[in-house]
Design a protein around this motif. Structure first.
Motif, PDB file in Angstrom:
ATOM      1  N   ARG A   1       0.820  -1.214   0.000  1.00 21.01           N
ATOM      2  CA  ARG A   1       0.000   0.000   0.000  1.00 21.01           C
ATOM      3  C   ARG A   1       0.856   1.267   0.000  1.00 21.01           C
ATOM      4  O   ARG A   1       0.550   2.254   0.658  1.00 21.01           O
ATOM      5  N   SER A   2       1.932   1.220  -0.778  1.00 12.31           N
ATOM      6  CA  SER A   2       2.802   2.395  -0.916  1.00 12.31           C
ATOM      7  C   SER A   2       2.821   2.918  -2.348  1.00 12.31           C
ATOM      8  O   SER A   2       3.683   3.713  -2.716  1.00 12.31           O
ATOM      9  N   GLY A   3       1.883   2.449  -3.165  1.00  9.89           N
ATOM     10  CA  GLY A   3       1.821   2.900  -4.552  1.00  9.89           C
ATOM     11  C   GLY A   3       2.647   2.063  -5.512  1.00  9.89           C
ATOM     12  O   GLY A   3       2.774   2.407  -6.688  1.00  9.89           O
ATOM     13  N   SER A   4       3.195   0.930  -5.022  1.00  5.56           N
ATOM     14  CA  SER A   4       4.079   0.132  -5.869  1.00  5.56           C
ATOM     15  C   SER A   4       3.338  -0.542  -7.022  1.00  5.56           C
ATOM     16  O   SER A   4       3.908  -0.724  -8.110  1.00  5.56           O
ATOM     17  N   GLY A   5       2.079  -0.915  -6.797  1.00  3.29           N
ATOM     18  CA  GLY A   5       1.307  -1.532  -7.877  1.00  3.29           C
ATOM     19  C   GLY A   5       1.076  -0.549  -9.016  1.00  3.29           C
ATOM     20  O   GLY A   5       1.239  -0.887 -10.191  1.00  3.29           O
ATOM     21  N   TRP A   6       0.690   0.674  -8.657  1.00  2.00           N
ATOM     22  CA  TRP A   6       0.490   1.741  -9.648  1.00  2.00           C
ATOM     23  C   TRP A   6       1.807   2.062 -10.354  1.00  2.00           C
ATOM     24  O   TRP A   6       1.861   2.167 -11.578  1.00  2.00           O
ATOM     25  N   PHE A   7       2.867   2.177  -9.576  1.00  2.00           N
ATOM     26  CA  PHE A   7       4.181   2.493 -10.130  1.00  2.00           C
ATOM     27  C   PHE A   7       4.634   1.415 -11.117  1.00  2.00           C
ATOM     28  O   PHE A   7       5.173   1.722 -12.188  1.00  2.00           O
TER      29      PHE A   7
ATOM     30  N   MET B   1       8.422  -6.762  -1.799  1.00  2.00           N
ATOM     31  CA  MET B   1       8.042  -6.148  -0.539  1.00  2.00           C
ATOM     32  C   MET B   1       9.064  -6.462   0.553  1.00  2.00           C
ATOM     33  O   MET B   1       9.641  -7.553   0.586  1.00  2.00           O
ATOM     34  N   LEU B   2       9.268  -5.518   1.460  1.00  3.81           N
ATOM     35  CA  LEU B   2      10.280  -5.696   2.497  1.00  3.81           C
ATOM     36  C   LEU B   2       9.997  -6.901   3.393  1.00  3.81           C
ATOM     37  O   LEU B   2      10.927  -7.495   3.943  1.00  3.81           O
ATOM     38  N   ASN B   3       8.718  -7.274   3.535  1.00  2.11           N
ATOM     39  CA  ASN B   3       8.369  -8.400   4.408  1.00  2.11           C
ATOM     40  C   ASN B   3       8.300  -9.729   3.658  1.00  2.11           C
ATOM     41  O   ASN B   3       7.739 -10.702   4.161  1.00  2.11           O
ATOM     42  N   GLN B   4       8.878  -9.775   2.476  1.00  2.24           N
ATOM     43  CA  GLN B   4       8.878 -11.019   1.681  1.00  2.24           C
ATOM     44  C   GLN B   4      10.290 -11.606   1.602  1.00  2.24           C
ATOM     45  O   GLN B   4      10.795 -11.928   0.531  1.00  2.24           O
TER      46      GLN B   4
ATOM     47  N   ARG C   1      -1.762   7.948   5.691  1.00  2.00           N
ATOM     48  CA  ARG C   1      -2.537   7.582   4.504  1.00  2.00           C
ATOM     49  C   ARG C   1      -2.270   6.116   4.123  1.00  2.00           C
ATOM     50  O   ARG C   1      -3.171   5.410   3.699  1.00  2.00           O
ATOM     51  N   ARG C   2      -1.029   5.704   4.263  1.00  2.00           N
ATOM     52  CA  ARG C   2      -0.717   4.308   3.982  1.00  2.00           C
ATOM     53  C   ARG C   2      -1.476   3.391   4.932  1.00  2.00           C
ATOM     54  O   ARG C   2      -2.004   2.353   4.517  1.00  2.00           O
ATOM     55  N   MET C   3      -1.568   3.764   6.209  1.00  2.00           N
ATOM     56  CA  MET C   3      -2.275   2.948   7.191  1.00  2.00           C
ATOM     57  C   MET C   3      -3.749   2.812   6.821  1.00  2.00           C
ATOM     58  O   MET C   3      -4.336   1.724   6.928  1.00  2.00           O
ATOM     59  N   ILE C   4      -4.352   3.899   6.360  1.00  2.00           N
ATOM     60  CA  ILE C   4      -5.752   3.855   5.926  1.00  2.00           C
ATOM     61  C   ILE C   4      -5.910   2.855   4.782  1.00  2.00           C
ATOM     62  O   ILE C   4      -6.840   2.044   4.767  1.00  2.00           O
ATOM     63  N   SER C   5      -4.983   2.894   3.839  1.00  2.00           N
ATOM     64  CA  SER C   5      -5.038   1.996   2.690  1.00  2.00           C
ATOM     65  C   SER C   5      -4.864   0.540   3.113  1.00  2.00           C
ATOM     66  O   SER C   5      -5.543  -0.357   2.598  1.00  2.00           O
ATOM     67  N   VAL C   6      -3.961   0.294   4.066  1.00  2.00           N
ATOM     68  CA  VAL C   6      -3.729  -1.068   4.565  1.00  2.00           C
ATOM     69  C   VAL C   6      -4.996  -1.604   5.231  1.00  2.00           C
ATOM     70  O   VAL C   6      -5.425  -2.741   4.979  1.00  2.00           O
ATOM     71  N   LEU C   7      -5.600  -0.804   6.092  1.00  2.00           N
ATOM     72  CA  LEU C   7      -6.807  -1.232   6.818  1.00  2.00           C
ATOM     73  C   LEU C   7      -7.980  -1.436   5.864  1.00  2.00           C
ATOM     74  O   LEU C   7      -8.750  -2.391   6.009  1.00  2.00           O
TER      75      LEU C   7
ATOM     76  N   HIS D   1     -12.402  -9.567  -4.280  1.00  2.00           N
ATOM     77  CA  HIS D   1     -11.417  -8.696  -3.642  1.00  2.00           C
ATOM     78  C   HIS D   1     -10.516  -8.077  -4.696  1.00  2.00           C
ATOM     79  O   HIS D   1      -9.952  -8.776  -5.536  1.00  2.00           O
ATOM     80  N   LYS D   2     -10.390  -6.753  -4.666  1.00  2.00           N
ATOM     81  CA  LYS D   2      -9.519  -6.046  -5.599  1.00  2.00           C
ATOM     82  C   LYS D   2      -8.625  -5.079  -4.843  1.00  2.00           C
ATOM     83  O   LYS D   2      -9.115  -4.178  -4.167  1.00  2.00           O
ATOM     84  N   SER D   3      -7.326  -5.288  -4.967  1.00  2.00           N
ATOM     85  CA  SER D   3      -6.379  -4.371  -4.334  1.00  2.00           C
ATOM     86  C   SER D   3      -6.252  -3.080  -5.126  1.00  2.00           C
ATOM     87  O   SER D   3      -5.927  -2.029  -4.574  1.00  2.00           O
ATOM     88  N   HIS D   4      -6.501  -3.181  -6.449  1.00  2.00           N
ATOM     89  CA  HIS D   4      -6.429  -2.013  -7.319  1.00  2.00           C
ATOM     90  C   HIS D   4      -7.623  -2.037  -8.270  1.00  2.00           C
ATOM     91  O   HIS D   4      -8.108  -3.112  -8.630  1.00  2.00           O
ATOM     92  N   VAL D   5      -8.091  -0.861  -8.657  1.00  2.00           N
ATOM     93  CA  VAL D   5      -9.260  -0.790  -9.531  1.00  2.00           C
ATOM     94  C   VAL D   5      -8.949   0.082 -10.746  1.00  2.00           C
ATOM     95  O   VAL D   5      -8.002   0.870 -10.748  1.00  2.00           O
TER      96      VAL D   5
END
Length: 318
Positions: A80-86, A145-148, A178-184, A199-203
């Motif tokens: 949720r840091s914009g990496s998918g869009w990027f 991702m850093l946690n992968q 803002r990132r926290m809002i997106s994660v939740l 479920h869609k992470s991006h639209v």
């Protein structure tokens, strides 16, 4: 005498074994590899030579593109840091292939050996995904991702990046609230599935974005500051771990405000500059007070702290 003649003919008449099309294809490929001339030395500055590669895939031939140099990269980020869009922006470039979160599959990151095997396959252009441009790609990479497994195996990965000439593209968010809002919200969507049970992470449509944006998360005010600090610390640690690699640091908000940042990325990867576009539509827009259920608690918690600017920081819509 006739029997002798038959025996004599059998000695010299040897039937050729039948070969499948796949076997013939492999023979042609191996023959081409044997006679292939070495690629000329790249016309680049000496310090650039370690980052210029000529992969030789085992699953196909690069044919006329065999001597087209390829750069290796990895987008290092957090969910949720914009990496998918990027990444969709990068893949809009004719010469860039970014192959998604390869290490979201746990078995591929189970230890240093499986990580290296996976990276070797990717950078050898033997990884196939919807983003693969294969033969004539000029830059190939992934989103990590850093946690992968990245932080746990950082020493081996840093050594791999430096040995194999892999460049790191760090992408983070400045506004961690803002990132926290997106994660939740994404976590809620994974369970509730308001988009027709999916479920869609991006639209890709304003209508879908409007539906997902209706959910307002309630943030635990007690854990808010510790959670923000934890994300900050993880980011700082990642930058420290990979500081010896070739890298560029980007922030989502900066790219949204200033698209020339995308030109910087293309220059970093040494690919021709293009106007990059994405079909993704931003979900959470507008002021934060309209996106958090318990806004009053959040505002009170962050006011007067080092994170107070998160309450007010905004940026132009993409």
């Amino acid at each position: 005498m006739a029997d002798d003649l038959c025996s004599f003919k059998d000695i010299f008449l040897i039937k050729a074994p039948k070969k499948s099309p796949l076997v013939l294809r492999m023979i042609v490929l191996l023959f081409a590899m044997v006679i292939q001339k070495p690629c000329p030395r790249p016309d680049v500055e000496p310090e650039e030579v370690p980052y210029v590669h000529y992969p030789k895939p085992v699953t196909y031939s690069r044919a006329e593109c065999a001597c087209n140099p390829v750069r290796y990269f990895a987008i290092l980020s957090m969910q949720r840091s914009g990496s998918g869009w990027f990444e969709t922006l990068l893949n809009n470039h004719t010469n860039i292939s970014s192959n998604g979160e390869i290490f979201s599959v746990k078995v591929r990151r189970s230890n240093a050996s499986t990580i290296v095997e996976t990276l070797d396959r990717l950078y050898n252009l033997d990884w196939f995904s919807s983003a693969s441009k294969n033969e004539c790609t000029a830059a190939v990479g992934l989103k990590w991702m850093l946690n992968q497994g990245l932080m746990q195996q950082h020493e081996e990965i840093v050594e791999y990046f430096k040995t194999r000439g892999v460049a790191a593209i760090f992408l983070f968010r400045r506004n961690l609230l803002r990132r926290m809002i997106s994660v939740l919200a994404n976590s809620y969507d994974r369970d509730a599935k308001p988009l027709n049970g999916t479920h869609k992470s991006h639209v890709h449509s304003p209508h879908e974005a409007e539906i997902l944006a209706k959910y307002k998360p309630t943030i635990n005010a007690t854990l808010l500051i510790p959670n923000l600090k934890q994300v900050e610390d993880t980011t700082t640690k990642a930058l420290e771990y990979f500081k010896s690699t070739r890298h560029i640091i980007l922030y989502y908000e900066d790219i949204v405000k200033n698209r020339t940042k995308l030109l910087d990325v293309q220059d970093f990867l040494k690919v021709p500059q293009r106007d990059l576009k994405s079909r993704q539509v931003k979900i959470h827009k507008g002021t934060l007070s309209n996106q958090i259920e318990n806004w009053g608690d959040v505002e009170k918690t962050l006011t007067g702290t080092q994170y107070e600017n998160f309450l007010h920081a905004d940026y132009r819509r993409r």
